[in-house]
Design a protein around this motif. Structure first.
Motif, PDB file in Angstrom:
ATOM      1  N   GLU A  95       0.822  -1.208   0.000  1.00  0.00           N
ATOM      2  CA  GLU A  95       0.000   0.000   0.000  1.00  0.00           C
ATOM      3  C   GLU A  95       0.859   1.263   0.000  1.00  0.00           C
ATOM      4  N   LEU A  96       1.962   1.241   0.742  1.00  0.00           N
ATOM      5  CA  LEU A  96       2.847   2.405   0.750  1.00  0.00           C
ATOM      6  C   LEU A  96       3.494   2.611  -0.620  1.00  0.00           C
ATOM      7  N   VAL A  97       3.856   1.507  -1.262  1.00  0.00           N
ATOM      8  CA  VAL A  97       4.459   1.602  -2.592  1.00  0.00           C
ATOM      9  C   VAL A  97       3.468   2.200  -3.594  1.00  0.00           C
ATOM     10  N   LYS A  98       2.181   1.911  -3.417  1.00  0.00           N
ATOM     11  CA  LYS A  98       1.164   2.488  -4.306  1.00  0.00           C
ATOM     12  C   LYS A  98       1.150   4.014  -4.243  1.00  0.00           C
ATOM     13  N   SER A 154      12.322  11.184  12.619  1.00  0.00           N
ATOM     14  CA  SER A 154      11.932  11.794  13.902  1.00  0.00           C
ATOM     15  C   SER A 154      10.603  12.540  13.785  1.00  0.00           C
ATOM     16  N   LYS A 155      10.392  13.210  12.657  1.00  0.00           N
ATOM     17  CA  LYS A 155       9.167  13.988  12.482  1.00  0.00           C
ATOM     18  C   LYS A 155       7.951  13.090  12.289  1.00  0.00           C
ATOM     19  N   ILE A 156       8.109  12.031  11.527  1.00  0.00           N
ATOM     20  CA  ILE A 156       6.980  11.122  11.333  1.00  0.00           C
ATOM     21  C   ILE A 156       6.689  10.351  12.609  1.00  0.00           C
ATOM     22  N   GLU A 157       7.724   9.977  13.346  1.00  0.00           N
ATOM     23  CA  GLU A 157       7.505   9.335  14.640  1.00  0.00           C
ATOM     24  C   GLU A 157       6.705  10.250  15.559  1.00  0.00           C
ATOM     25  N   LYS A 158       7.020  11.548  15.557  1.00  0.00           N
ATOM     26  CA  LYS A 158       6.327  12.500  16.431  1.00  0.00           C
ATOM     27  C   LYS A 158       4.867  12.643  16.026  1.00  0.00           C
ATOM     28  N   HIS A 181      -1.441   8.567  18.259  1.00  0.00           N
ATOM     29  CA  HIS A 181      -1.513   7.261  18.927  1.00  0.00           C
ATOM     30  C   HIS A 181      -1.241   6.097  17.973  1.00  0.00           C
ATOM     31  N   ILE A 182      -0.338   6.338  17.017  1.00  0.00           N
ATOM     32  CA  ILE A 182       0.250   5.282  16.199  1.00  0.00           C
ATOM     33  C   ILE A 182       1.705   5.184  16.637  1.00  0.00           C
ATOM     34  N   THR A 183       2.082   4.048  17.206  1.00  0.00           N
ATOM     35  CA  THR A 183       3.423   3.932  17.771  1.00  0.00           C
ATOM     36  C   THR A 183       4.336   3.198  16.804  1.00  0.00           C
ATOM     37  N   LEU A 184       5.342   3.902  16.317  1.00  0.00           N
ATOM     38  CA  LEU A 184       6.399   3.302  15.497  1.00  0.00           C
ATOM     39  C   LEU A 184       7.699   3.987  15.897  1.00  0.00           C
ATOM     40  N   ASN A 185       8.810   3.623  15.268  1.00  0.00           N
ATOM     41  CA  ASN A 185      10.066   4.254  15.688  1.00  0.00           C
ATOM     42  C   ASN A 185      10.881   4.750  14.507  1.00  0.00           C
ATOM     43  N   LYS A 186      11.515   5.916  14.718  1.00  0.00           N
ATOM     44  CA  LYS A 186      12.469   6.435  13.740  1.00  0.00           C
ATOM     45  C   LYS A 186      13.604   5.433  13.613  1.00  0.00           C
ATOM     46  N   VAL A 190      -4.530   0.891   7.952  1.00  0.00           N
ATOM     47  CA  VAL A 190      -3.352   1.364   8.689  1.00  0.00           C
ATOM     48  C   VAL A 190      -2.394   2.080   7.743  1.00  0.00           C
ATOM     49  N   ALA A 191      -2.165   1.512   6.563  1.00  0.00           N
ATOM     50  CA  ALA A 191      -1.286   2.154   5.585  1.00  0.00           C
ATOM     51  C   ALA A 191      -1.823   3.518   5.180  1.00  0.00           C
ATOM     52  N   ASP A 192      -3.137   3.632   5.085  1.00  0.00           N
ATOM     53  CA  ASP A 192      -3.728   4.934   4.759  1.00  0.00           C
ATOM     54  C   ASP A 192      -3.490   5.932   5.887  1.00  0.00           C
ATOM     55  N   PHE A 193      -3.581   5.467   7.143  1.00  0.00           N
ATOM     56  CA  PHE A 193      -3.259   6.343   8.275  1.00  0.00           C
ATOM     57  C   PHE A 193      -1.817   6.852   8.146  1.00  0.00           C
ATOM     58  N   LEU A 194      -0.906   5.961   7.788  1.00  0.00           N
ATOM     59  CA  LEU A 194       0.500   6.341   7.654  1.00  0.00           C
ATOM     60  C   LEU A 194       0.691   7.342   6.512  1.00  0.00           C
ATOM     61  N   HIS A 195      -0.021   7.130   5.434  1.00  0.00           N
ATOM     62  CA  HIS A 195       0.030   8.080   4.306  1.00  0.00           C
ATOM     63  C   HIS A 195      -0.474   9.452   4.757  1.00  0.00           C
ATOM     64  N   ARG A 196      -1.557   9.472   5.502  1.00  0.00           N
ATOM     65  CA  ARG A 196      -2.086  10.736   6.004  1.00  0.00           C
ATOM     66  C   ARG A 196      -1.089  11.416   6.938  1.00  0.00           C
TER      67      ARG A 196
END
Length: 495
Positions: free
Chosen positions: A346-349, A376-380, A386-391, A426-432
């Motif tokens: 989905e991210l590749v799309k 760092s900015k996307i992690e923030k 409330h989406i937890t990932l790491n830089k 979830v991928a759409d949330f990340l895109h947003r």
């Protein structure tokens, strides 16, 4: 002899266990006032800590955990990990303790060892396992202590290329981990174009550097390992081949990844991550490698590197290993890979760049540098939503302080019974989140993190979009039960 003794103990103690039930123990009167607090539940004994437990439960329930090194363990594992085994000190090994009263603990540890071998499809004549390490890092250092001498040479994947701190991480100015302080590391790397392990370059350096240990395994590498080729490289100089499978151990147990045990001398792992147990470590060793290797491993764990084992955690590990040996767990591990691949696709799309252009395992490494954003900015942004990932550093980064990517794992979401359709959401949330980041950076007129965060917490378009994303994440996450909580609908709402 030990196992027959334990069977005898188990058999002889059956009557005792039937006689003393928990309810009978609780009916015994408390003999004095100063011990009354020992029988009070947490909510009454320490409301402040209970409030933190409630807040963390709610945080996990209403959010999306995408950190590749985390998982959500089972209710049974939590019960074992919080059990009365926490009371017992048991330095030493089953049948050879430095304290008395370890009959039941001995039985527990032997059972955990047996389940560890069974979970990874190993013959006890060929493989042994130490289940006492407090973590994967201590397991790795204990293995080094058993195998080599100070200032011997080791080769592991470079930290900025997906390796782990304990594989010899250092910078030109600083030795970062004990493995670089006490040993002489030379890292190997991935190909700068493909992102895959550069086995040809590794072979050249192995011949020149002549390491005592070649370490495979990674913290942020989305592909599988070529163990046969690594074995051949280790044999050039008679090196040990050590696998740190901490991230993929659950996938290995489920037989949906290549098997390191076919070619490695030592295999270390954590017990959480994809294995979905409590936080601890294991060291597997080939009994037929060297006559005294088992003793060296055991002595390196205790007394060389740590004290008495945490028996409550070993109980939790044993439960998790039993669960990992089931067909249901294999279905889980298979779904983890499918879910991660779906997120990547989905991210590749959206024309985003992934290291190695995809994944074979539980994680994707997302390169944000083409967008002009840092990890760092996307992690923030994701934290605020409330989406937890790491830089995470990606190969080619010039500074670990400003990593160019983020690492995403599907372990926890798969444990919450999410499948491919949910991963697309979830991928759409990340895109947003990325679009919000680009807008915030534009509004800030600066690439400084403090100015960026100020826009996210202000009243502009980025802040409004973030508020909507956060609301959507909460509504989505609360549709799925939280493992370890029998009735997720009853989770207390705590802000």
């Amino acid at each position: 002899m030990l196992r027959s003794a334990l069977r005898s103990f188990s058999s002889s103690s059956t009557t005792t266990r039937r006689t003393f039930s928990r309810s009978a123990i609780m009916s015994v009167p408390i003999p004095n006032d100063f011990n009354k607090d020992l029988y009070v539940p947490l909510a009454q004994a320490d409301p402040e800590i209970q409030a933190l437990v409630d807040r963390e439960t709610y945080r996990q329930f209403r959010g999306l955990e995408l950190i590749a090194s985390e998982n959500l363990t089972s209710l049974a594992v939590m019960e074992a990990n919080g059990s009365i085994f926490t009371n017992k000190y048991s330095e030493g090994l089953p049948g050879a303790r430095y304290y008395g009263g370890n009959e039941v603990v001995d039985e527990l540890e032997v059972l955990c060892q047996k389940r560890a071998l069974e979970a990874f499809h190993l013959e006890p004549k060929t493989w042994g396992v130490n289940v006492q390490p407090y973590s994967g890092s201590t397991a790795n250092f204990a293995a080094f202590t058993a195998l080599i001498q100070p200032h011997d040479r080791i080769m592991g994947l470079e930290l900025a290329h997906g390796g782990h701190l304990t594989h010899g991480a250092f910078t030109p100015k600083r030795k970062i981990s004990a493995s670089s302080i006490y040993f002489e590391p030379l890292p190997y790397q991935v190909d700068p174009v493909t992102g895959l392990i550069d086995y040809d370059a590794l072979e050249k350096n192995v011949k020149l550097f002549k390491p005592r240990i070649i370490i495979c395994g990674a913290s942020a590498y989305p592909r599988d390992w070529e163990y046969a080729r690594l074995r051949a490289l280790a044999d050039i100089n008679g090196s040990y081949l050590m696998m740190d499978m901490a991230h993929i151990s659950g996938l290995v147990a489920a037989q949906v990844q290549n098997d390191p045990f076919e070619h490695c001398d030592i295999v270390c792992t954590t017990t959480h991550k994809t294995l979905r147990g409590p936080r601890a470590g294991l060291i597997f060793f080939r009994k037929d490698k060297e006559a005294d290797l088992e003793k060296r491993i055991n002595d390196a764990v205790f007394p060389a590197c740590q004290g008495g084992p945490h028996n409550n955690t070993i109980a939790g590990i044993a439960v998790a290993l039993k669960q990992a040996a089931t067909p249901a767990f294999r279905e889980y591990a298979t779904q983890v890979i499918k879910n991660t691949q779906t997120i990547g696709e989905e991210l590749v799309k959206h024309d985003y760049k992934l290291q190695t252009d995809g994944t074979d395992n539980h994680l994707v490494l997302w390169d944000l540098r083409p967008l002009g954003l840092t990890g760092s900015k996307i992690e923030k942004i994701c934290d605020l939503a409330h989406i937890t990932l790491n830089k995470n550093s990606v190969p080619g980064d010039k500074s670990a302080a400003t990593p160019g990517g983020v690492r995403i794992g599907s372990n926890s979401l798969t444990s919450r019974s999410m499948f491919e359709p949910e991963m697309r959401t979830v991928a759409d949330f990340l895109h947003r989140a990325v679009q919000i980041g680009l807008q915030a950076q534009k509004e800030a007129g600066s690439k400084l993190l403090k100015d960026f965060v100020a826009r996210l917490q202000g009243d502009g378009e980025a802040a409004k979009a973030l508020a909507q994303l956060t609301k959507d994440v909460h509504e989505f996450a609360e549709r799925f039960p939280l493992p370890g909580v029998p009735d997720s609908a009853s989770i207390k709402r705590v802000e």
